[in-house]
Design a protein around this motif. Structure first.
Motif, PDB file in Angstrom:
ATOM      1  N   ARG A   1      -1.941  -7.912   8.845  1.00 48.64           N
ATOM      2  CA  ARG A   1      -0.626  -8.020   8.478  1.00 48.64           C
ATOM      3  C   ARG A   1      -0.180  -8.303   7.077  1.00 48.64           C
ATOM      4  O   ARG A   1       0.651  -7.855   6.689  1.00 48.64           O
ATOM      5  CB  ARG A   1      -0.388  -9.419   9.282  1.00 48.64           C
ATOM      6  N   ALA A   2      -1.368  -9.082   6.368  1.00 44.87           N
ATOM      7  CA  ALA A   2      -1.100  -9.167   4.860  1.00 44.87           C
ATOM      8  C   ALA A   2      -0.906  -7.743   4.362  1.00 44.87           C
ATOM      9  O   ALA A   2       0.056  -7.468   3.040  1.00 44.87           O
ATOM     10  CB  ALA A   2      -2.355  -9.929   4.407  1.00 44.87           C
ATOM     11  N   GLY A   3      -1.851  -6.779   4.351  1.00 47.24           N
ATOM     12  CA  GLY A   3      -1.647  -5.540   3.863  1.00 47.24           C
ATOM     13  C   GLY A   3      -0.517  -4.708   4.115  1.00 47.24           C
ATOM     14  O   GLY A   3       0.356  -4.009   3.327  1.00 47.24           O
ATOM     15  N   ASN A   4      -0.096  -4.764   5.617  1.00 48.42           N
ATOM     16  CA  ASN A   4       1.262  -4.338   5.917  1.00 48.42           C
ATOM     17  C   ASN A   4       2.408  -4.906   5.196  1.00 48.42           C
ATOM     18  O   ASN A   4       3.432  -4.212   4.854  1.00 48.42           O
ATOM     19  CB  ASN A   4       1.334  -4.326   7.459  1.00 48.42           C
ATOM     20  N   ASN A   5       2.387  -6.166   4.978  1.00 49.89           N
ATOM     21  CA  ASN A   5       3.512  -6.661   4.160  1.00 49.89           C
ATOM     22  C   ASN A   5       3.565  -6.376   2.762  1.00 49.89           C
ATOM     23  O   ASN A   5       4.456  -6.138   2.262  1.00 49.89           O
ATOM     24  CB  ASN A   5       3.386  -8.421   4.394  1.00 49.89           C
ATOM     25  N   VAL A   6       2.383  -6.243   2.090  1.00 52.63           N
ATOM     26  CA  VAL A   6       2.430  -5.766   0.794  1.00 52.63           C
ATOM     27  C   VAL A   6       3.145  -4.323   0.630  1.00 52.63           C
ATOM     28  O   VAL A   6       3.706  -3.979  -0.077  1.00 52.63           O
ATOM     29  CB  VAL A   6       0.921  -5.850   0.232  1.00 52.63           C
ATOM     30  N   LEU A   7       2.481  -3.675   1.699  1.00 46.29           N
ATOM     31  CA  LEU A   7       2.916  -2.049   1.760  1.00 46.29           C
ATOM     32  C   LEU A   7       4.550  -2.187   2.154  1.00 46.29           C
ATOM     33  O   LEU A   7       5.282  -1.282   1.324  1.00 46.29           O
ATOM     34  CB  LEU A   7       2.291  -1.246   2.737  1.00 46.29           C
ATOM     35  N   ARG A   8       5.070  -2.831   2.766  1.00 47.39           N
ATOM     36  CA  ARG A   8       6.281  -2.871   2.921  1.00 47.39           C
ATOM     37  C   ARG A   8       7.013  -3.321   2.110  1.00 47.39           C
ATOM     38  O   ARG A   8       8.121  -2.801   1.544  1.00 47.39           O
ATOM     39  CB  ARG A   8       6.645  -3.877   4.498  1.00 47.39           C
ATOM     40  N   SER A   9       6.651  -4.467   1.251  1.00 47.38           N
ATOM     41  CA  SER A   9       7.510  -4.983   0.110  1.00 47.38           C
ATOM     42  C   SER A   9       7.637  -4.047  -0.988  1.00 47.38           C
ATOM     43  O   SER A   9       8.425  -3.934  -1.740  1.00 47.38           O
ATOM     44  CB  SER A   9       7.071  -6.456  -0.335  1.00 47.38           C
ATOM     45  N   ARG A  10       6.112  -3.244  -1.446  1.00 51.23           N
ATOM     46  CA  ARG A  10       6.194  -2.250  -2.389  1.00 51.23           C
ATOM     47  C   ARG A  10       7.170  -1.077  -1.959  1.00 51.23           C
ATOM     48  O   ARG A  10       7.644  -0.634  -2.828  1.00 51.23           O
ATOM     49  CB  ARG A  10       4.770  -1.731  -2.407  1.00 51.23           C
ATOM     50  N   GLY A  11       7.133  -0.688  -0.709  1.00 46.66           N
ATOM     51  CA  GLY A  11       7.977   0.291  -0.262  1.00 46.66           C
ATOM     52  C   GLY A  11       9.414   0.024  -0.447  1.00 46.66           C
ATOM     53  O   GLY A  11      10.343   0.916  -0.934  1.00 46.66           O
ATOM     54  N   ARG A  12       9.953  -1.329  -0.331  1.00 43.38           N
ATOM     55  CA  ARG A  12      11.193  -1.689  -0.567  1.00 43.38           C
ATOM     56  C   ARG A  12      11.570  -1.691  -1.888  1.00 43.38           C
ATOM     57  O   ARG A  12      12.803  -1.111  -2.504  1.00 43.38           O
ATOM     58  CB  ARG A  12      11.565  -3.196   0.138  1.00 43.38           C
ATOM     59  N   THR A  13      10.704  -2.143  -2.789  1.00 42.21           N
ATOM     60  CA  THR A  13      10.798  -2.164  -4.211  1.00 42.21           C
ATOM     61  C   THR A  13      10.912  -0.785  -4.607  1.00 42.21           C
ATOM     62  O   THR A  13      11.784  -0.363  -5.557  1.00 42.21           O
ATOM     63  CB  THR A  13       9.752  -2.635  -5.033  1.00 42.21           C
ATOM     64  N   LYS A  14      10.231   0.154  -4.338  1.00 38.81           N
ATOM     65  CA  LYS A  14      10.128   1.282  -4.760  1.00 38.81           C
ATOM     66  C   LYS A  14      11.606   2.123  -4.416  1.00 38.81           C
ATOM     67  O   LYS A  14      11.910   3.021  -5.095  1.00 38.81           O
ATOM     68  CB  LYS A  14       8.982   2.381  -3.944  1.00 38.81           C
ATOM     69  N   ARG A  15      12.146   1.740  -3.179  1.00 40.66           N
ATOM     70  CA  ARG A  15      13.622   2.502  -2.952  1.00 40.66           C
ATOM     71  C   ARG A  15      14.603   1.939  -3.470  1.00 40.66           C
ATOM     72  O   ARG A  15      15.779   2.340  -3.286  1.00 40.66           O
ATOM     73  CB  ARG A  15      13.475   2.403  -1.496  1.00 40.66           C
TER      74      ARG A  15
END
Length: 176
Positions: A75-89
C-alpha cells in the motif's frame, strides 16, 4: 514455522524476511513514475519507516508479521507511485507574459463562437441537445440525462461531425 513469522520481534522488527519483502517492492518500483536504480536505497528506507510507523496496528490474531508487512509495504509503495504519477501529470507552470507582448486576438475567438452558435442552431433538437450536454458534462452524463445509451451518444456525435457546417468545429463535439 518459527515464532518470528507470527509475532513482531521486539528487538528487531525488520528481520531478514521483512527486509526481503521491502527490497522486492523497491525493486518493482524502479522504472516506474520516474524512479531510477539510484533511488532504490531511498525507497527501501521510506518503506522501512512506513512499516515502523504502522507496527502498532499489527494484531497477531489476524495474521503473521510478514503478511502484515507485505500489506503495509504494498500500500505504501502504491501510494508513492500514485502520488508521483499525479505530480508528473500536473500542468507545467506557464511563463509570465511580458508587458510588451501584443494583446491576444479576440476576433478569431469571437468568429469561432459565432460559427459554433450558427452550427448548433442548424442542428435538429436531438443532436443539438446531445452536443450541448457532451460539451458541458461529458458523454456518460449526457447519456444519463438524455436517457439514451453511450453508443447512441457517440453515433449522434458522428452524425454531427459529418455535417458540412461542422467543418473546423469538430473539436466542439469531440467526446474526449
Amino acid at each position: 514455522m518459527s515464532d518470528d513469522h507470527t509475532h513482531l520481534g521486539s528487538d528487531d522488527p525488520i528481520g531478514p524476511a521483512v527486509a526481503r519483502i521491502i527490497r522486492y517492492k523497491a525493486n518493482r518500483m524502479i522504472g516506474r513514475a520516474g524512479f531510477r536504480p539510484q533511488d532504490r536505497e531511498d525507497l527501501e528506507h521510506d518503506l522501512v519507516v512506513r512499516v515502523l510507523e504502522q507496527r502498532h496496528r499489527f494484531a497477531p490474531a489476524r495474521g503473521t508479521w510478514p503478511a502484515f508487512v507485505w500489506r503495509v509495504v504494498e500500500r505504501a509503495g502504491n501510494n508513492v507511485l500514485r502520488s508521483r504519477g499525479r505530480t508528473k501529470r500536473a500542468t507545467r507552470p506557464t511563463k509570465p507574459v511580458p508587458e510588451s507582448a501584443p494583446a491576444p486576438d479576440r476576433t478569431e475567438e469571437a468568429a469561432r463562437t459565432a460559427d459554433l452558435t450558427r452550427a448548433l442552431e442548424a442542428l435538429p433538437d436531438d443532436l443539438r441537445a446531445t452536443v450541448e450536454r457532451v460539451r458541458t458534462h461529458g458523454v456518460t452524463e449526457a447519456a444519463r440525462f438524455l436517457k439514451i445509451s453511450r453508443p447512441t451518444v457517440y453515433a449522434r456525435l458522428r452524425k454531427v461531425r459529418a455535417r458540412p457546417e461542422w467543418t473546423g468545429l469538430e473539436i466542439y463535439c469531440d467526446p474526449r
